[in-house]
Scaffold this motif. Structure first.
Motif, PDB file in Angstrom:
ATOM      1  N   MET A 109       0.855  -1.171   0.000  1.00 40.33           N
ATOM      2  CA  MET A 109       0.000   0.000   0.000  1.00 40.33           C
ATOM      3  C   MET A 109       0.902   1.236   0.000  1.00 40.33           C
ATOM      4  O   MET A 109       1.748   1.400   0.876  1.00 40.33           O
ATOM      5  CB  MET A 109      -0.898  -0.033   1.223  1.00 40.33           C
ATOM      6  CG  MET A 109      -1.657   1.225   1.446  1.00 40.33           C
ATOM      7  SD  MET A 109      -2.962   1.202   2.696  1.00 40.33           S
ATOM      8  CE  MET A 109      -2.259   0.333   4.046  1.00 40.33           C
ATOM      9  N   ILE A 110       0.734   2.104  -0.991  1.00 40.09           N
ATOM     10  CA  ILE A 110       1.475   3.360  -1.072  1.00 40.09           C
ATOM     11  C   ILE A 110       0.463   4.494  -0.982  1.00 40.09           C
ATOM     12  O   ILE A 110      -0.402   4.641  -1.844  1.00 40.09           O
ATOM     13  CB  ILE A 110       2.284   3.463  -2.371  1.00 40.09           C
ATOM     14  CG1 ILE A 110       3.322   2.344  -2.427  1.00 40.09           C
ATOM     15  CG2 ILE A 110       2.942   4.825  -2.488  1.00 40.09           C
ATOM     16  CD1 ILE A 110       4.076   2.263  -3.724  1.00 40.09           C
ATOM     17  N   ILE A 111       0.559   5.287   0.073  1.00 42.56           N
ATOM     18  CA  ILE A 111      -0.357   6.408   0.282  1.00 42.56           C
ATOM     19  C   ILE A 111       0.379   7.685  -0.094  1.00 42.56           C
ATOM     20  O   ILE A 111       1.480   7.950   0.389  1.00 42.56           O
ATOM     21  CB  ILE A 111      -0.841   6.468   1.735  1.00 42.56           C
ATOM     22  CG1 ILE A 111      -1.573   5.170   2.101  1.00 42.56           C
ATOM     23  CG2 ILE A 111      -1.757   7.661   1.944  1.00 42.56           C
ATOM     24  CD1 ILE A 111      -1.946   5.068   3.553  1.00 42.56           C
ATOM     25  N   THR A 112      -0.225   8.476  -0.983  1.00 41.27           N
ATOM     26  CA  THR A 112       0.368   9.737  -1.403  1.00 41.27           C
ATOM     27  C   THR A 112      -0.637  10.866  -1.209  1.00 41.27           C
ATOM     28  O   THR A 112      -1.843  10.638  -1.133  1.00 41.27           O
ATOM     29  CB  THR A 112       0.796   9.700  -2.883  1.00 41.27           C
ATOM     30  OG1 THR A 112      -0.334   9.358  -3.680  1.00 41.27           O
ATOM     31  CG2 THR A 112       1.896   8.694  -3.111  1.00 41.27           C
ATOM     32  N   ALA A 113      -0.121  12.078  -1.114  1.00 39.87           N
ATOM     33  CA  ALA A 113      -0.970  13.253  -0.945  1.00 39.87           C
ATOM     34  C   ALA A 113      -0.573  14.309  -1.964  1.00 39.87           C
ATOM     35  O   ALA A 113       0.600  14.455  -2.290  1.00 39.87           O
ATOM     36  CB  ALA A 113      -0.822  13.822   0.466  1.00 39.87           C
ATOM     37  N   LEU A 163      -4.345   9.620  -1.966  1.00 36.30           N
ATOM     38  CA  LEU A 163      -4.535   8.416  -2.772  1.00 36.30           C
ATOM     39  C   LEU A 163      -3.941   7.212  -2.063  1.00 36.30           C
ATOM     40  O   LEU A 163      -2.877   7.307  -1.460  1.00 36.30           O
ATOM     41  CB  LEU A 163      -3.837   8.555  -4.125  1.00 36.30           C
ATOM     42  CG  LEU A 163      -4.234   9.732  -4.994  1.00 36.30           C
ATOM     43  CD1 LEU A 163      -3.241   9.892  -6.131  1.00 36.30           C
ATOM     44  CD2 LEU A 163      -5.625   9.537  -5.526  1.00 36.30           C
ATOM     45  N   ASP A 164      -4.625   6.090  -2.159  1.00 42.38           N
ATOM     46  CA  ASP A 164      -4.092   4.792  -1.746  1.00 42.38           C
ATOM     47  C   ASP A 164      -3.907   4.017  -3.036  1.00 42.38           C
ATOM     48  O   ASP A 164      -4.880   3.592  -3.645  1.00 42.38           O
ATOM     49  CB  ASP A 164      -5.065   4.088  -0.808  1.00 42.38           C
ATOM     50  CG  ASP A 164      -4.557   2.740  -0.329  1.00 42.38           C
ATOM     51  OD1 ASP A 164      -3.486   2.303  -0.799  1.00 42.38           O
ATOM     52  OD2 ASP A 164      -5.234   2.129   0.509  1.00 42.38           O
ATOM     53  N   GLU A 165      -2.621   3.904  -3.448  1.00 39.39           N
ATOM     54  CA  GLU A 165      -2.294   3.374  -4.779  1.00 39.39           C
ATOM     55  C   GLU A 165      -2.937   4.292  -5.822  1.00 39.39           C
ATOM     56  O   GLU A 165      -2.541   5.429  -5.925  1.00 39.39           O
ATOM     57  CB  GLU A 165      -2.737   1.919  -4.929  1.00 39.39           C
ATOM     58  CG  GLU A 165      -2.076   0.957  -3.959  1.00 39.39           C
ATOM     59  CD  GLU A 165      -0.602   0.697  -4.222  1.00 39.39           C
ATOM     60  OE1 GLU A 165      -0.145   0.870  -5.369  1.00 39.39           O
ATOM     61  OE2 GLU A 165       0.091   0.332  -3.261  1.00 39.39           O
ATOM     62  N   ASP A 166      -3.970   3.834  -6.524  1.00 34.36           N
ATOM     63  CA  ASP A 166      -4.607   4.675  -7.546  1.00 34.36           C
ATOM     64  C   ASP A 166      -6.050   5.011  -7.188  1.00 34.36           C
ATOM     65  O   ASP A 166      -6.824   5.439  -8.030  1.00 34.36           O
ATOM     66  CB  ASP A 166      -4.531   4.003  -8.921  1.00 34.36           C
ATOM     67  CG  ASP A 166      -5.222   2.655  -8.951  1.00 34.36           C
ATOM     68  OD1 ASP A 166      -5.646   2.179  -7.884  1.00 34.36           O
ATOM     69  OD2 ASP A 166      -5.333   2.075 -10.039  1.00 34.36           O
ATOM     70  N   ARG A 167      -6.414   4.853  -5.916  1.00 43.58           N
ATOM     71  CA  ARG A 167      -7.784   5.101  -5.474  1.00 43.58           C
ATOM     72  C   ARG A 167      -7.826   6.332  -4.565  1.00 43.58           C
ATOM     73  O   ARG A 167      -7.048   6.442  -3.615  1.00 43.58           O
ATOM     74  CB  ARG A 167      -8.291   3.871  -4.709  1.00 43.58           C
ATOM     75  CG  ARG A 167      -9.721   3.936  -4.256  1.00 43.58           C
ATOM     76  CD  ARG A 167     -10.142   2.617  -3.599  1.00 43.58           C
ATOM     77  NE  ARG A 167      -9.353   2.294  -2.430  1.00 43.58           N
ATOM     78  CZ  ARG A 167      -9.698   2.647  -1.177  1.00 43.58           C
ATOM     79  NH1 ARG A 167     -10.802   3.331  -0.953  1.00 43.58           N
ATOM     80  NH2 ARG A 167      -8.917   2.304  -0.165  1.00 43.58           N
ATOM     81  N   ILE A 168      -8.729   7.262  -4.867  1.00 43.12           N
ATOM     82  CA  ILE A 168      -8.901   8.450  -4.024  1.00 43.12           C
ATOM     83  C   ILE A 168      -9.586   8.029  -2.732  1.00 43.12           C
ATOM     84  O   ILE A 168     -10.675   7.455  -2.763  1.00 43.12           O
ATOM     85  CB  ILE A 168      -9.725   9.538  -4.739  1.00 43.12           C
ATOM     86  CG1 ILE A 168      -8.985  10.045  -5.970  1.00 43.12           C
ATOM     87  CG2 ILE A 168     -10.045  10.687  -3.775  1.00 43.12           C
ATOM     88  CD1 ILE A 168      -9.798  10.995  -6.830  1.00 43.12           C
TER      89      ILE A 168
END
Length: 64
Positions: free
Chosen positions: A1-5, A19-24
């Protein structure tokens, strides 16, 4: 799991998306007012709360 902001602070609003991977998982908008940096910080913290995660879990970020 890669969480980005991602955070974008403009003259009218500060927007944040997490985002968690490609999901908002969270998105927030705050009026900028006279304090753009403060509005960006508030938008980020609102999004963290909405996503039920902590800043320490963010693996990447993008600021515009």
């Amino acid at each position: 799991m890669i969480i980005t902001a991602g955070i974008d602070v403009g003259s009218l609003s500060a927007d944040c998306v997490i985002l968690d991977e490609d999901r908002i998982v969270a998105q927030t908008v705050r009026p900028t007012g006279a304090d753009g940096a403060g509005a960006g910080t508030l938008a980020f913290h609102d999004a963290l709360e909405q996503a039920k995660t902590a800043a320490a879990n963010i693996c990447g970020d993008a600021v515009g």
